[in-house]
Design an enzyme around this catalytic site. Structure first.
Site, mmCIF file in Angstrom:
data_model
loop_
_atom_site.group_PDB
_atom_site.id
_atom_site.type_symbol
_atom_site.label_atom_id
_atom_site.label_comp_id
_atom_site.label_asym_id
_atom_site.label_seq_id
_atom_site.Cartn_x
_atom_site.Cartn_y
_atom_site.Cartn_z
ATOM 1 N N SER A 219 0.833 -1.196 0.000
ATOM 2 C CA SER A 219 0.000 0.000 0.000
ATOM 3 C C SER A 219 0.876 1.257 0.000
ATOM 4 O O SER A 219 1.772 1.365 -0.828
ATOM 5 C CB SER A 219 -0.951 -0.056 1.204
ATOM 6 O OG SER A 219 -2.018 0.847 1.023
ATOM 7 N N GLN A 220 0.687 2.181 0.947
ATOM 8 C CA GLN A 220 1.530 3.396 0.943
ATOM 9 C C GLN A 220 3.003 3.038 1.155
ATOM 10 O O GLN A 220 3.886 3.830 0.829
ATOM 11 C CB GLN A 220 1.067 4.398 2.007
ATOM 12 C CG GLN A 220 1.647 5.801 1.765
ATOM 13 C CD GLN A 220 1.378 6.781 2.895
ATOM 14 O OE1 GLN A 220 0.772 6.420 3.906
ATOM 15 N NE2 GLN A 220 1.814 8.009 2.728
ATOM 16 N N ASP B 255 -6.035 -9.020 2.437
ATOM 17 C CA ASP B 255 -5.644 -10.405 2.123
ATOM 18 C C ASP B 255 -4.226 -10.474 1.576
ATOM 19 O O ASP B 255 -3.504 -11.428 1.816
ATOM 20 C CB ASP B 255 -6.544 -11.001 1.011
ATOM 21 C CG ASP B 255 -7.981 -11.202 1.431
ATOM 22 O OD1 ASP B 255 -8.254 -11.254 2.642
ATOM 23 O OD2 ASP B 255 -8.836 -11.308 0.528
ATOM 24 N N ASP C 87 -9.149 -3.601 -5.308
ATOM 25 C CA ASP C 87 -9.092 -4.502 -4.151
ATOM 26 C C ASP C 87 -9.823 -3.903 -2.946
ATOM 27 O O ASP C 87 -9.692 -4.376 -1.828
ATOM 28 C CB ASP C 87 -7.629 -4.835 -3.806
ATOM 29 C CG ASP C 87 -6.837 -3.637 -3.284
ATOM 30 O OD1 ASP C 87 -7.419 -2.536 -3.130
ATOM 31 O OD2 ASP C 87 -5.629 -3.805 -3.017
ATOM 32 N N HIS D 129 -7.456 -5.838 -0.254
ATOM 33 C CA HIS D 129 -6.294 -5.030 0.116
ATOM 34 C C HIS D 129 -5.582 -5.542 1.380
ATOM 35 O O HIS D 129 -4.396 -5.269 1.576
ATOM 36 C CB HIS D 129 -6.733 -3.575 0.309
ATOM 37 C CG HIS D 129 -5.593 -2.602 0.311
ATOM 38 N ND1 HIS D 129 -4.877 -2.305 -0.826
ATOM 39 C CD2 HIS D 129 -5.024 -1.882 1.308
ATOM 40 C CE1 HIS D 129 -3.927 -1.421 -0.527
ATOM 41 N NE2 HIS D 129 -3.992 -1.150 0.763
HETATM 42 CA CA CA Z 1 -8.944 -11.211 4.801
#
Ligand code: CA
Length: 296
Positions: free
Chosen positions: A83-84, A265, A241, A263
């Site tokens: 992510s970030q 998982d 996601d 996102h």
């Molecule tokens: Ca999950």
């Protein structure tokens, strides 16, 4: 012990917004670190400010890279950001390409997050909703700092506004102008595999009804949140996601962009509760093998 994942350079795992190393006994990279270590990889999950700009987080990451290089004697590291954390890693690599062998973006909003855009439109900072959201985030981040047991270091400054701006399409476009390394030239395309001696990779998932909302995700509230968040997507409606769009995640060599993973998982959250047929840990293990084969 097997050495099949013993990459030349250590693997440094960089968390996303509201990220952590370990809350009490609970790790961010659930089951991922042990799987990599079992194959002989040296793995360092790091902490950066849970709420701040990618640039501030990136500077903090550079300090940690220096520490890891000193500890291990390695002269470079492989960065893997979720992510970030992907933007954070990209910043560090752009500033010190001599310290970074590769950057891997895992569900990174490399062209911004439509969820962040939605929040900016519907809960701007000065509005009541914006102020409540900011208060909640501040509270969550303070609580997480209290529970953090995997990070020892100076207090990390929080800037909620900068954190949010760093994730919108507009904010990331500004970031990309300064740090374009690894980005594709065309929407949905792949980026260069190597820039200034740094290899670039990415993978991501999408919500897939019948898969991601089944299996153990039936018992995971974060999956329900992702499905709710996905409704805010316009440009990549049905192709995200829950927090990041499929094409927005592209960076360098695209390993895959439609794994059946939301996102959370994708880093095996929560507690490994993932959808039907999902194997997020396998993607990390395969990637370590890929990095090793590439000689990094
Ligand atoms: Ca999950």
């Amino acid at each position: 012990m097997s050495q099949e994942l013993a990459t030349r350079y250590p693997l440094v795992l960089v968390p996303g917004m509201l990220g952590f190393v370990r809350l009490l006994l609970y790790p961010y990279w659930y089951g991922i670190v042990p799987a990599l270590c079992q194959g002989g990889a040296r793995v360092f999950p790091v902490q950066v400010s849970p709420l701040n700009s990618s640039e501030v987080r990136g500077e903090q990451l550079l300090v940690q890279i220096q520490r890891i290089m000193a500890e291990t004697g390695a002269d470079k590291v492989n960065l893997i950001g979720h992510s970030q954390g992907a933007l954070t890693a990209r910043y560090a690599a752009a500033r010190r390409p001599d310290w970074v062998a590769s950057v891997t973006s895992v569900a990174g909003p490399n062209h911004g997050s439509e969820l962040a855009d939605y929040l900016q439109r519907h809960s701007p900072a000065h509005s009541l909703r914006g102020r409540v959201l900011s208060l909640v985030l501040r509270g969550v981040s303070a609580l997480m700092t209290l529970l953090e047991t995997g990070y020892r270091g100076p207090k990390l400054a929080v800037d909620i506004h900068a954190s949010h701006q760093s994730l919108t399409t507009e904010g990331v476009a500004l970031f990309n102008r300064q740090y374009p390394q690894g980005l594709p030239q065309t929407w949905g395309g792949q980026g260069p595999e190597e820039v200034a001696g740094v290899r670039y990779y990415s993978w991501s998932g999408t919500l897939q009804p019948g898969k991601t909302n089944r299996g153990r995700n039936l018992f995971d509230g974060t999956n329900r949140s992702c499905r709710l968040f996905a409704r805010t997507f316009v440009r990549e409606a049905g192709q995200c996601d829950g927090m990041v769009g499929r094409y927005s995640s592209h960076l360098g060599q695209v390993i895959g962009d439609d794994y059946p993973l939301d996102h959370f998982d994708i880093v095996n959250q929560s507690l490994g509760l993932v959808g039907k047929g999902a194997e997020p840990i396998r993607l990390f293990v395969e990637h370590a093998r890929r990095l090793k084969a590439a000689g990094v």
